[in-house]
Motif scaffolding. Structure first.
Motif, PDB file in Angstrom:
ATOM      1  N   TRP A   1      -3.063   3.816  -1.552  1.00 40.47           N
ATOM      2  CA  TRP A   1      -3.646   3.020  -2.630  1.00 40.47           C
ATOM      3  C   TRP A   1      -3.188   1.573  -2.536  1.00 40.47           C
ATOM      4  N   GLU A   2      -4.053   0.671  -2.995  1.00 40.68           N
ATOM      5  CA  GLU A   2      -3.715  -0.749  -3.062  1.00 40.68           C
ATOM      6  C   GLU A   2      -4.419  -1.358  -4.253  1.00 40.68           C
TER       7      GLU A   2
ATOM      8  N   GLN B   1       0.851  -1.176   0.000  1.00 42.64           N
ATOM      9  CA  GLN B   1       0.000   0.000   0.000  1.00 42.64           C
ATOM     10  C   GLN B   1       0.894   1.235   0.000  1.00 42.64           C
TER      11      GLN B   1
ATOM     12  N   LYS C   1      -6.748  -4.004  -5.996  1.00 43.09           N
ATOM     13  CA  LYS C   1      -7.906  -4.760  -5.506  1.00 43.09           C
ATOM     14  C   LYS C   1      -7.550  -6.228  -5.409  1.00 43.09           C
TER      15      LYS C   1
ATOM     16  N   SER D   1      -8.782   2.773  -2.691  1.00 48.93           N
ATOM     17  CA  SER D   1      -8.211   3.449  -1.534  1.00 48.93           C
ATOM     18  C   SER D   1      -8.199   2.486  -0.354  1.00 48.93           C
ATOM     19  N   ALA D   2      -7.096   2.498   0.383  1.00 47.65           N
ATOM     20  CA  ALA D   2      -6.982   1.690   1.597  1.00 47.65           C
ATOM     21  C   ALA D   2      -7.045   2.603   2.816  1.00 47.65           C
TER      22      ALA D   2
END
Length: 188
Positions: free
Chosen positions: A181-182, A128, A184, A165-166
């Motif tokens: 960000w990550e 992330q 999916k 978004s994480a």
């Protein structure tokens, strides 16, 4: 006197005759009759490997040059600016607002499109990251990348459902709260 970059062309240098290939170019061309020559130059130069061209021009979507070199998928990005631009002279004095709307046009060479997007998504497959952290890691890998290059990729990937978004946390680069960000989980 008003140049913002270390390397630049003055009117005497005639940027239309220079090679832009392999560079990240910002161009605010003269807005007269020759603007179509500048737009064509931006598009053509962006076809060269390792090239990104960003151009600030009037948003005159009815012109031939918009249709020939910008619209219909020719430009990678078209960003219409809200309101009217105010230009400054070489001494930093603000002039009147432009009498027309403006747009920022971005063209990227094929290798810049593919490589940068793929590298961003590959980084997010493993951890992330914030946009600034992604930019830093890409630069460590030898890209000459700015956050402005990364942000549109993140936006498009989020819209496409590839990343998400994480939440938010402190960015290790800026020390400020930022979106993380990550990739999916269901994306390969």
């Amino acid at each position: 006197k008003s140049a913002k970059c270390a390397k630049y062309f003055t009117p005497d240098d005639d940027g239309l005759t220079r090679d832009w290939g392999g560079y990240r170019v910002f161009c605010n061309p003269p807005y007269g009759k020759a603007i179509s020559d500048w737009v064509r130059k931006g598009y053509e130069e962006s076809q060269k490997p390792g090239t990104v061209v960003v151009m600030l021009i009037p948003a005159r979507t009815d012109t031939s040059y918009y249709h020939d070199y910008i619209l219909h998928g020719k430009a990678d990005e078209i960003r219409f600016l809200r309101g009217r631009l105010k230009f400054t002279d070489e001494d930093g004095n603000t002039k009147d607002a432009a009498p027309f709307p403006s747009a920022v046009i971005v063209w990227r060479s094929q290798d810049m499109k593919r490589t940068l997007r793929e590298d961003v998504l590959e980084l997010l497959a493993h951890e992330q990251l914030t946009a600034n952290e992604i930019t830093e890691k890409l630069n460590e890998r030898g890209h000459k990348t700015t956050r402005s290059d990364v942000s549109p990729i993140l936006t498009k990937a989020q819209t496409a459902g590839t990343i998400q978004s994480a939440g938010k946390r402190m960015c290790s680069i800026t020390g400020k709260l930022a979106i993380v960000w990550e990739k999916k989980a269901n994306e390969s």
